[in-house]
Design an enzyme around this catalytic site. Structure first.
Site, mmCIF file in Angstrom:
data_model
loop_
_atom_site.group_PDB
_atom_site.id
_atom_site.type_symbol
_atom_site.label_atom_id
_atom_site.label_comp_id
_atom_site.label_asym_id
_atom_site.label_seq_id
_atom_site.Cartn_x
_atom_site.Cartn_y
_atom_site.Cartn_z
ATOM 1 N N GLU B 49 6.880 5.066 0.574
ATOM 2 C CA GLU B 49 6.969 6.328 1.321
ATOM 3 C C GLU B 49 7.790 6.209 2.598
ATOM 4 O O GLU B 49 8.386 7.179 3.047
ATOM 5 C CB GLU B 49 5.576 6.869 1.638
ATOM 6 C CG GLU B 49 4.813 7.382 0.418
ATOM 7 C CD GLU B 49 4.041 6.285 -0.295
ATOM 8 O OE1 GLU B 49 4.171 5.091 0.078
ATOM 9 O OE2 GLU B 49 3.286 6.605 -1.236
ATOM 10 N N PHE B 111 -12.242 9.396 -0.600
ATOM 11 C CA PHE B 111 -11.222 8.491 -1.120
ATOM 12 C C PHE B 111 -9.828 8.950 -0.678
ATOM 13 O O PHE B 111 -9.482 10.117 -0.847
ATOM 14 C CB PHE B 111 -11.302 8.420 -2.647
ATOM 15 C CG PHE B 111 -10.231 7.547 -3.250
ATOM 16 C CD1 PHE B 111 -10.204 6.177 -2.963
ATOM 17 C CD2 PHE B 111 -9.253 8.074 -4.071
ATOM 18 C CE1 PHE B 111 -9.211 5.369 -3.496
ATOM 19 C CE2 PHE B 111 -8.259 7.266 -4.610
ATOM 20 C CZ PHE B 111 -8.241 5.909 -4.321
ATOM 21 N N GLN B 112 -9.073 8.044 -0.121
ATOM 22 C CA GLN B 112 -7.704 8.302 0.371
ATOM 23 C C GLN B 112 -7.643 9.408 1.420
ATOM 24 O O GLN B 112 -6.654 10.124 1.521
ATOM 25 C CB GLN B 112 -6.752 8.593 -0.790
ATOM 26 C CG GLN B 112 -6.544 7.363 -1.655
ATOM 27 C CD GLN B 112 -5.377 7.462 -2.602
ATOM 28 O OE1 GLN B 112 -5.048 8.544 -3.070
ATOM 29 N NE2 GLN B 112 -4.752 6.334 -2.897
ATOM 30 N N LYS B 161 -5.991 19.387 -1.239
ATOM 31 C CA LYS B 161 -5.811 19.582 -2.672
ATOM 32 C C LYS B 161 -6.367 20.921 -3.156
ATOM 33 O O LYS B 161 -5.734 21.607 -3.971
ATOM 34 C CB LYS B 161 -6.499 18.434 -3.421
ATOM 35 C CG LYS B 161 -6.139 18.385 -4.886
ATOM 36 C CD LYS B 161 -6.658 17.113 -5.550
ATOM 37 C CE LYS B 161 -6.177 17.024 -6.991
ATOM 38 N NZ LYS B 161 -6.610 15.775 -7.631
ATOM 39 N N MET B 477 18.870 -11.046 16.333
ATOM 40 C CA MET B 477 18.773 -10.504 17.682
ATOM 41 C C MET B 477 17.664 -11.207 18.457
ATOM 42 O O MET B 477 17.806 -11.493 19.647
ATOM 43 C CB MET B 477 18.525 -8.990 17.626
ATOM 44 C CG MET B 477 18.561 -8.316 18.982
ATOM 45 S SD MET B 477 20.097 -8.604 19.853
ATOM 46 C CE MET B 477 21.029 -7.148 19.402
#
Ligand code: TPP
Ligand code: MG
Lengths: 192, 572
Positions: B49, B111-112, B161, B477
């Site tokens: 993502e 959940f999630q 949802k 760097m």
């Protein structure tokens, strides 16, 4: 204190703090999460809140947040500009103490003895306060007034055994302009 | 017409003329992925993502349109936070849609579940938790409006949802109603007059140009102003390409790794005309010693930038697209021959440029291969309007220094946040936005390892980007800082040149992989890469481990203490 809603340090140090404190009256949309956005902004940018109070306005689409900010943590101008960037913030007025009506509420429970009881009642009367609860050996007193008056009252109460003191933090509105119809009216008139 | 929330969302995105979504589905966003099948909107399935977010940023950088990403709840939402923070710092318009657990489950540690609006509050311009399907068109309309107007930035819509499944009566709002959001576009005429006066009197003015000029699409207006007055221009890391490098007035990049002339012009300047720049610490060095003789005109669409770091003498809030022409007009009215007045200043700058050019030395034997040489060859062999995307580190600074940017929106990088792993997914997004252009990612070996999997996406979706890894086997760097400021005590910066094997890795991801060990092989390798247009190409350039980025203003020092090159470093 980075952020703390409605927490006012005890001990009436409001007087010496006056110079570094500024009052912002912030009109916000009455949407969930707005207070979190303000709190989060202050904490992320390292600004300090001295006290804060929120309540719906006469128009229930809006709330007014009165924030007493510690301007030693950041210039007031930066604070207001950053606040303005919040999409839900409509209007910010800096309330200058000399041109504002400022009020705060104090509730205090004090242990009393037979001698002190009448002294306390007298003190409350002098300050135009109220006894709002009476127990066997305790009194709960209430005083609404300017933060300075509350500081004085709190200092005098400190001579007695204080069980608990709670202050609300101040709310404020700009003083009304006497030469013209009230601004507050026309504002809410437009909004509704 | 009754639609589900999910259908309403897709339809709203269509109404906003979205042509592509970068995303990856999951439980909470499942309902939205179904109507997506019937939509004209292209979806690009990323492999992580964070990649969706950076790809959307790359797309927005090169098209000027908002990038759109869509992911599920919880871990997917947290995965995209880096890209949101990146876009927030660089004022890139993004609309990110996240799935959320059902409204009745919010707050139960379902959940999630993650508090996505809470987590992203400080890295978005605004975010919305939708609680009823009827809000969807309004929220989408508001989201695109907020992302793209005023100072652009990322916004997020969190969609539970059950709201996706809920039925609503379709409508499309005529307008947006955000009473607390009204960006100021027109500059204050008095202030613009004041600015014109200062400009007409200045003897050592510099146009300090930031990314805001690109965001405002005001590069033509800037060119007119600069050329009318003959005022030299510095372009910050975010503004490379906002003013053509080939223009004689262009001094290039200022800041920590800016060239001597750009940095010193600001130090000696008597007037900084600051356009869409924000006095970042990487530009100013120690602020107390920054541009000590300069008055400051500061134009920005975000009022909070004015006076945040440096108090301007003339603050102007407004859209550069409108303010710059107004300013030019006011200057013309004053009828001062500014060009003549600036002759000594321009002459002085020219001597600095001659005396302190950016340099490097490629050994004629071809080894070690210098990274700057690679960049110069890439540039010489690329079409002039090639889009260059970079990661973060030494390679980024060399890319900015040694590429010549002559077109706006051809330089895509992570300036404010400095996000390693930005290049590959952002290049992918840029190529989707501008399929007609060649897109080169100039990446570091460390950065490449953070998001390389998006090359799988690129192959699968036939997005033929080209990646040049400047493989110095180090987190270069950081290694440079340890060498210069920590007594060469190298701590956790070694990566190895051949673990992983970048060529095999590229091939495994469906790309063409090429390895280059010496300068002699560079030409052939680039020719080959340029000839491939049906799949991504990765070139593993094995570059000199010990090369350092110069000039450098050491952290905390003032810009007067600029270190020009390694020789000077040794003398100190
Ligand atoms: C996500 C992230 N982690 C850590 C850093 C700190 N950092 C800045 S540059 C750099 C080294 C980058 O290495 P590489 O990609 O090989 O580029 P090089 O400097 O060698 O060109 C690191 C670790 C960062 N900017 N971003
Ligand atoms: Mg490296």
């Amino acid at each position: 204190m980075t952020f703390s809603a409605s927490v006012v340090p005890m001990g009436g140090n409001g007087a010496n703090g006056a110079a570094k404190h500024h009052v912002l009256s912030v009109l916000v949309e009455n949407k969930s999460g707005v207070l979190a956005r303000i709190a989060q902004l202050f904490s992320r940018r390292g600004y300090n809140i001295y006290s804060l109070s929120v309540a719906p306005t006469e128009d229930d689409r809006f709330s007014r947040v009165t924030i007493v900010v510690d301007v030693e943590s950041a210039p007031l101008e930066q604070i207001t500009k950053q606040l303005h960037k919040l999409i839900n913030v409509l209007k910010i007025s800096e309330i200058n103490a000399s041109q504002a009506v400022e009020y705060e509420l104090l509730l205090g429970s004090i242990s009393t003895s037979s001698e002190s009881r009448s002294e306390i009642i007298e003190l409350v009367r002098i300050f135009d306060g109220k006894i709002v609860d009476v127990g066997f050996d305790k009194l709960t007193v209430m005083l609404a007034g300017s933060p300075k008056t509350l500081d004085d009252f709190e200092a005098l109460l400190a001579m007695y055994p204080i069980v608990e003191i709670q202050r609300t933090g101040r709310v404020a509105l700009q003083k009304l302009d006497r030469s013209a119809p009230t601004r507050a009216r026309s504002k809410s008139g437009k909004a509704s | 017409m009754q639609l589900t929330g999910a259908q309403a969302l897709i339809k709203s995105l269509e109404m906003e003329q979205v042509e592509v979504i970068f995303g990856l589905p999951g439980g909470a966003i499942l309902p939205v992925y179904d109507p997506l099948l019937d939509s004209t909107i292209r979806h690009i399935l990323v492999r992580h993502e964070q990649g969706a977010g950076h790809a959307a940023e790359g797309y927005a950088h090169v098209t000027g349109r908002p990038g759109v990403a869509m992911v599920t709840s919880g871990p997917a939402a947290t995965n995209i936070v880096t890209a949101l923070a990146d876009a927030y710092m660089d004022s890139i318009p993004l609309v990110v849609i996240t799935g959320q657990v059902g409204t009745t489950l919010i707050g139960t540690d379902a959940f999630q579940e993650a508090d996505t609006t809470g987590i992203t509050m400080s890295v978005t311009k605004h975010n919305w938790l939708v609680t009823d399907a009827s809000q969807i068109p309004t929220v989408v309309r508001e989201a695109f409006h907020v992302a793209t107007t005023g100072r652009p930035g990322p916004v997020l819509i969190d969609l539970p949802k059950d709201v996706s499944n809920q039925l609503m009566e379709w409508y499309w709002p005529e307008s947006v109603d955000l009473p607390g959001y009204k960006p100021t576009l027109k500059g204050h005429p008095k202030m613009i007059q004041e600015a014109a006066k200062l400009i007409s009197k200045a003897l050592r003015p510099v146009l300090y140009v930031g990314g805001g000029v690109l965001r405002a699409d005001a590069t033509k207006e800037l060119l007119t102003l600069a050329e009318h007055c003959g005022i030299p221009v510095v372009t910050t890391l975010m503004a490379r390409g906002a003013f053509p490098d080939e223009n004689p007035l262009c001094l290039g990049m200022p800041g920590m790794h800016g060239n001597y002339t750009a940095v010193t012009s600001m130090q000696k300047s008597d007037l900084l005309i600051t356009l869409g720049a924000r006095f970042d610490d990487r530009v100013t060095g120690n602020v107390a010693g920054f541009a000590p003789y300069a008055k400051v005109i500061h134009v920005d669409i975000d009022p909070a930038e004015l006076g945040k770091i440096r108090n301007p003498d003339v603050p102007i809030v407004g859209d550069l697209k409108l303010v710059i022409p107004e300013l030019t007009k006011e200057i013309k009215k004053l009828k001062v021959d500014i060009k003549a007045q600036l002759e000594p200043w321009i002459a002085e700058l020219a001597t600095w440029r001659e005396k302190f050019p950016l340099t490097y030395q490629q050994d004629p034997s071809g080894r070690p291969l210098k990274p700057q040489y690679v960049i110069e060859r890439l540039r010489q062999m690329a079409p002039p309007d090639t889009i260059v995307v970079s990661g973060v580190g030494q390679h980024q600074m060399w890319a900015s220094q040694f590429w010549k940017f002559n077109h706006p929106n051809t330089w895509v990088n992570s300036g404010g946040l400095g996000t390693m792993g930005f290049a590959v997914p952002a290049a992918l997004g840029a190529k989707v936005g501008r399929p007609d252009k060649v897109v080169w990612a100039i990446d570091g070996d460390g950065c490449f390892q953070m998001t390389a999997q998006e090359l799988v996406t690129a192959t699968a979706e036939r997005i033929p980007i080209k990646v040049a890894i400047l493989n110095n086997a180090y987190l270069g760097m950081v290694r440079q800082w340890q060498e210069m400021f920590y007594d060469q005590r190298y701590s956790e910066v070694y990566l190895s040149p051949d673990l992983p094997d970048y060529v095999k890795w590229a091939e495994a991801m469906g790309c063409v992989g090429i390895r280059v060990d010496s300068a002699d092989e560079v030409q052939v390798a680039i020719e080959k890469a340029n000839s491939i247009n049906d799949r991504p190409v990765v070139i593993d350039f094995r570059t000199d481990t010990w090369e350092k980025v110069f000039p450098m203003v050491p952290a905390g020092k003032t810009n007067d203490e600029i270190v020009i090159g390694p020789q000077e470093m040794e003398n100190k």
